[in-house]
Write an enzyme that holds these catalytic residues in place. Structure first.
Site, short mmCIF file in Angstrom:
data_model
loop_
_atom_site.label_atom_id
_atom_site.label_comp_id
_atom_site.label_asym_id
_atom_site.label_seq_id
_atom_site.Cartn_x
_atom_site.Cartn_y
_atom_site.Cartn_z
N ASP A 101 0.82 -1.21 0.00
CA ASP A 101 0.00 0.00 0.00
C ASP A 101 0.85 1.26 0.00
O ASP A 101 1.51 1.57 1.00
CB ASP A 101 -0.92 -0.02 1.22
CG ASP A 101 -1.83 1.20 1.28
OD1 ASP A 101 -2.20 1.72 0.21
OD2 ASP A 101 -2.18 1.63 2.38
N ASP A 326 -1.63 6.17 -6.39
CA ASP A 326 -2.00 5.24 -5.31
C ASP A 326 -2.16 3.83 -5.84
O ASP A 326 -2.92 3.59 -6.78
CB ASP A 326 -3.32 5.72 -4.68
CG ASP A 326 -3.74 4.85 -3.50
OD1 ASP A 326 -2.86 4.34 -2.78
OD2 ASP A 326 -4.96 4.68 -3.30
#
Length: 452
Positions: A101, A326
């Protein structure tokens, strides 16, 4: 906050020692970890719902506080576009599946303090008692200030040798994971195929989890999170000091069968693909220091520049706006004024019939019945970034099949006054992305993802 306290907090970042990597002597070596996907994949409608939830959560994290006091929390489990890394931790190594992440800093795993561990299946939880190298962080260690503490926070007893560093980590839906901040050895493979032991990796050992986010189905079978953000305790930062403070990945098209392997690389890779990288500066948002911000300068549709006010892309004084790259978000999100112009331009230039009933949640869908190569009939997008870098994704990166013979524009609007634009992992597919912290820049190239 007083200047003295801010100075002390900043010094604590410098006191976080770099992870010690044994058994690696070649400066040209780097770490290469396969990125895995889990089946079944979410439908586009499910992806949209989960992405929207993730971005709402991430937007709540911006607070007007100094860098070192920003909440360390992850939106990984709230996303749908999850990529996983198989990490071996402890001595002897225990394998656990972590979500990779870029939208968080903390590395944490699910832990168990069991003595008789027969009730737990192997590779589902980390057993500190089974590792000879597990070392809890003391509460008076400066690095303890880098993780969120429980509320109310227990008093730190500086006279006790085993006074540990507790942390508590909350999600937007009320889910909580808490435990001890600690250090441990991880076992990784280098680019030459050699095995390397990375000592003293700082991570959260989560003994307690509650709520659907941290322990429910949305976590998709993961056993923790590998934070790859810009903070000092992220996995990328801890390893990066040994490998040139950079990491890269190639996200391959996971809809293919069999799906090709994607890779996360820690360190600089010297290949022809890297020499072809286009670079744009990484921006810093003091209210969201974890994220990788870039500045969009222009958007073109079939070579025609859209008339977007440049202020649409700016980060305002409240930390809103801007554009984030992201890995944990599937779709792309654009500031609403830019989004509306983009949809109108694509609609005018597409050479496919508009679907009579668009898939719920998507504004522009087309019918591809009887068309063998619909991508050839779709408008071409081009994004211009600060520094002159130009990103030209293929149509499959921004049109996805949502129903049989129906494809929809995989870009969504976001209010820049309360959120930010996002380049999600679907838009990134097939490109090599390099995050270079030392030079504060993001590089990308369409070359370099074909070879394992």
């Amino acid at each position: 906050m007083s200047p003295l306290l801010v100075l002390c907090s900043l010094l604590s970042l410098l006191l976080l020692p770099p992870a010690n990597l044994a058994a690696v002597s070649d400066d040209d070596e780097y770490l290469k970890l396969p990125l895995l996907r889990k089946s079944p994949l979410p439908s586009p409608t499910q992806a949209l719902a989960l992405d929207t939830r993730r971005l709402h959560f991430l937007s709540l994290r911006r607070k007007p506080v100094p860098f070192v006091k920003s909440p360390v929390s992850s939106g990984a489990s709230s996303g749908s576009g999850q990529y996983f890394v198989d990490l071996r931790i402890g001595q002897p190594p225990q394998s656990l599946l972590l979500i990779a992440d870029t939208g968080s800093d903390l590395v944490w795993v699910k832990c168990s303090a069991c003595r008789n561990c027969s009730l737990h299946s192997p590779a589902t939880v980390f057993f500190p008692r089974h590792s000879s190298t597990f070392s809890p962080t003391h509460c008076y260690d400066p690095t303890c200030r880098l993780v969120p503490e429980p509320s109310p926070a227990p008093k730190c007893n500086r006279t006790r040798l085993h006074s540990t560093c507790p942390y508590e980590y909350a999600y937007a839906d009320g889910s909580v994971t808490s435990g001890l901040f600690a250090r441990e050895t991880t076992t990784l493979r280098t680019s030459s195929g050699r095995e390397a032991n990375l000592k003293s990796v700082a991570f959260g050992c989560g003994f307690r989890t509650s709520g659907q986010t941290a322990s429910g189905t949305s976590f998709n079978g993961a056993h923790g999170v590998m934070g790859l953000g810009r903070g000092p305790i992220s996995f990328a930062s801890q390893l990066g000091r040994r490998f040139g403070n950079k990491f890269s990945y190639c996200l391959m098209d996971y809809t293919l069968s069999p799906p090709p392997t994607s890779y996360l690389t820690i360190g600089g890779v010297r290949t022809d693909a890297v020499s072809k990288l286009s670079f744009t500066p990484l921006l810093t948002n003091p209210l969201s220091p974890t994220f990788y911000y870039v500045r969009i300068k222009s958007i073109f549709v079939n070579g025609v520049k859209l008339r977007i006010d440049p202020s649409v892309w700016e980060i305002d004084g409240s930390g809103n706006g801007g554009t984030v790259v992201d890995s944990g978000t599937t779709l792309a999100f654009l500031a609403d004024p830019a989004y509306r112009l983009l949809v109108a331009a694509v609609r005018r230039r597409i050479r496919l019939p508009i679907a009579a009933e668009p898939t719920p949640g998507f504004d522009l869908c087309v019918n591809v019945s009887g068309v063998s190569k619909p991508e050839k009939m779709m408008p071409r997008l081009k994004l211009g970034f600060a520094g002159g870098a130009v990103f030209v994704p293929p149509p499959r990166n921004y049109f996805i099949e949502t129903e049989e013979r129906i494809q929809c524009l995989a870009i969504q609007p976001v209010n820049p006054k309360v959120g930010f634009s996002v380049i999600g992992n679907l838009m990134q597919q097939g490109f090599l992305f390099e995050f270079d912290s030392d030079r504060s820049r993001l590089g990308f190239s369409r070359r370099g993802c074909s070879s394992p």
